[in-house]
Write an enzyme that holds these catalytic residues in place. Structure first.
Site, PDB file in Angstrom:
ATOM      1  N   ASP A  93       0.853  -1.173   0.000  1.00  0.00           N
ATOM      2  CA  ASP A  93       0.000   0.000   0.000  1.00  0.00           C
ATOM      3  C   ASP A  93       0.894   1.231   0.000  1.00  0.00           C
ATOM      4  OD1 ASP A  93      -2.852   1.110   2.014  1.00  0.00           O
ATOM      5  OD2 ASP A  93      -2.222   1.519  -0.033  1.00  0.00           O
ATOM      6  N   ASP A 268      -7.777  -7.895   0.262  1.00  0.00           N
ATOM      7  CA  ASP A 268      -6.838  -8.002   1.381  1.00  0.00           C
ATOM      8  C   ASP A 268      -7.602  -7.682   2.647  1.00  0.00           C
ATOM      9  OD1 ASP A 268      -6.534  -4.792   1.280  1.00  0.00           O
ATOM     10  OD2 ASP A 268      -5.659  -5.563   3.150  1.00  0.00           O
TER      11      ASP A 268
END
Ligand SMILES: CNc1nc2cc3c(=O)[nH]c(N)nc3c(CC[C@H]3O[C@@H](OC)[C@H](OC)[C@@H]3OC)c2[nH]1
Length: 374
Positions: A93, A268
């Protein structure tokens, strides 16, 4: 290593999609669940186990890793893959979400990006869109996320609009900073809060950038499931069908089934790992909270038909004891069970789409949970 990043759509069943992303470090079968490996580890697991359970890709977290051990240090140590001994794809991320949820003293300036104090030692850090891409490159990430701002809901329209438009401009800056890295990808992140017209504006703006993949962000931040699903129904038709779609931070098994049904390819969530460390087991018959005293003398395993030793070979009585005693083995066994359950669910989803029976699979799975923990 081949120089490619190639998404192939293999089958559809309604809006559910079966596909694969081929990258130099390996193939990602979609729909895919990506275990969260925040600080370079999937907590309480050996990565060989994570691989054996069927994970094709894991996540690393830019915010945590840039603070400790540091992005330049990870690069000096040979990059994340060799450091943690995971040779397959890693997605990272951009860090924006963690800055907003973990760091102290946060300021956002469109030009400079985010300024924040480390929650570890209070040191001050600046992260621009360009720096976020640089950090992800230093880590050696295969799939990098743009720096964005994830607006917490509920929020006023003006705030959502300002933030969404800024994230769109940051996507362009990240695309330029990422440049052309064959075999790697930078995904844009659709924002827009719970406002359909802003979701469409964000998705169309990102689609115009012709990126290799698209995440749907700004969700799983406390909104009801039906709002999340409604935003998917608004957003997904605006994204190219030939590129993977990734729903960030999602979710429970039920969230995953319903999001696959609407056209999501990648997921996720900390749910299976975090819940495992807190004594919660996911099973075919629903969730079992091993902290509950009713398990104290129950010699049944979690699931006698499972092929996961953690589910099949240990009694609930023993798991209950380990949880109550706060033993490390409790988190290890329950994380193992939960990641096995999630990957087994994804395998079932992929097989069902391949055979055109996803709707039945979804109904049967939800019914088996409803039967509850006999
Ligand atoms: C739980 N709900 C949830 N909604 C989210 C929405 C966004 C979003 O709009 N933008 C960005 N950039 N990130 C988001 C994230 C964080 C995912 C990361 O959070 C980390 O898991 C804790 C993990 O880092 C290894 C993962 O990496 C992709 C979300 N998480």
């Amino acid at each position: 290593m081949s120089e490619q990043f190639e998404f192939t759509l293999k089958a559809t069943d309604g809006n559910a999609r079966l596909g694969a992303i081929v990258m130099p470090r390996g193939e990602i079968r979609t729909p895919a669940f990506m275990p969260v490996g925040t600080a370079g580890t999937v907590k309480a697991m050996y990565l060989d186990q994570v691989r054996d359970l069927g994970a094709d890709i894991i996540l690393g977290n830019t915010y945590h890793l840039m603070l400790r051990p540091g992005a330049e240090r990870v690069a000096r140590l040979g990059g994340l893959h060799s450091l943690i001994r995971w040779q397959y794809p890693i997605l990272t991320d951009s860090g924006g979400f963690q800055v907003m949820s973990l760091a102290a003293l946060r300021q956002i300036d469109e030009k400079k990006g985010v300024t924040f104090k480390s929650h570890i030692d209070g040191s001050v850090h600046h992260m621009s869109p360009e720096r976020s891409i640089e950090i992800q490159g230093l880590l050696g990430s295969d799939i990098q996320m743009q720096l964005d701002e994830c607006v917490r809901l509920p929020a006023e329209r003006a705030e959502i609009e300002k933030s969404t438009d800024m994230s769109l401009r940051w996507a362009e800056r990240c695309r330029i900073a990422f440049g052309d890295q064959p075999g790697k990808a930078m995904f844009g992140i659709v924002q827009g809060g719970d406002l359909p017209d802003l979701r469409i504006r964000s998705a169309r703006g990102l689609a115009d950038l012709d990126l290799k993949g698209y995440a749907v962000g700004g969700l799983a931040v406390g909104e009801p499931q039906e709002v999340m699903l409604a935003m998917l129904e608004t957003t997904l038709p605006e994204l190219p069908t030939t590129k993977p779609r990734y729903l960030m931070g999602v979710g429970t098994p039920d969230d995953i089934l319903k999001s696959v049904a609407r056209g999501i390819d990648m997921f996720d969530c900390v749910m299976p790992t975090r819940a495992g460390r807190h004594g919660l087991a996911f099973t075919r018959r629903g969730k079992v909270n091993l902290r509950n005293a009713r398990h104290a003398e129950d010699l049944r395993p979690l699931d006698e038909e499972s092929n996961c030793p953690a589910a099949r070979d240990y009694s609930r009585a023993y798991l209950h004891h380990l949880v109550r005693a706060n033993e490390s083995l409790a988190g290890m066994l329950l994380t193992w069970n939960n990641l096995h359950y999630y990957q087994d669910l994804m395998q079932g989803i992929r097989a069902a789409i391949a055979e055109g029976r996803f709707t039945d699979f979804m109904a049967e799975t939800q019914e088996s949970w409803a039967r509850g923990d006999i």
